[in-house]
Design a protein around this motif. Structure first.
Motif: not given
Length: 151
Positions: A32-42, A99-100, A136-150
């Motif tokens: 969850v720290e991985f997911l939260e860090f990247h969401r905030d970073f994005l 998930l993370g 590409l970083f935002y394309n990929w991590h945006g997809l990850i964030d969308n998965w997490w949102s679901q």
């Protein structure tokens, strides 16, 4: 598939330090720290990006892992199974942490960075210290964030 001009060094350093502090072993809470860090970073990096007059379409989340990546010789059955679990059986993850954790330990996260850097000829995307200045970083991590949102 482009380097973001004048990308702030502070963001590159923050991302590199965060990953450097993660260590090799993934422990409870790290997912969850991985997911939260990247969401905030994005969120913060894209706020900066949007003030630069750059094309917002370049940093939109992918809707799925691109076929160019999945057609690469290093795209393995194991990576496909990892993607399938997320896209077809997301409810099998009991928590955001799981998930993370799975994204990291299944190698899916890193494989997309490495394979994507080759497929799209973007060395920065494959480098922890430079990836955030690649669209590409935002394309990929945006997809990850969308998965997490679901979840």
């Amino acid at each position: 598939m482009a380097i973001i001009p004048n990308f702030p060094q502070r963001f590159l350093r923050e991302h590199e330090i965060w990953h450097g502090n993660m260590g090799m072993d993934v422990r409870s809470g790290d997912g969850v720290e991985f997911l939260e860090f990247h969401r905030d970073f994005l969120r913060r990096a894209l706020e900066w990006y949007n003030t630069q007059g750059l094309n917002p379409r370049m940093v939109e989340p992918w809707s799925s892992i691109p076929l160019e990546i999945k057609s690469h010789p290093r795209w393995s059955r194991r990576l496909q199974q990892a993607e399938n679990r997320i896209t077809r059986d997301l409810e099998s993850f009991s928590s955001s942490d799981e998930l993370g954790w799975f994204l990291q330990t299944s190698s899916l996260h890193n494989a997309i960075h490495v394979i994507g850097s080759e497929v799209f000829n973007d060395d920065d995307f494959g480098s922890v210290s430079l990836a955030p200045r690649s669209t590409l970083f935002y394309n990929w991590h945006g997809l990850i964030d969308n998965w997490w949102s679901q979840l």
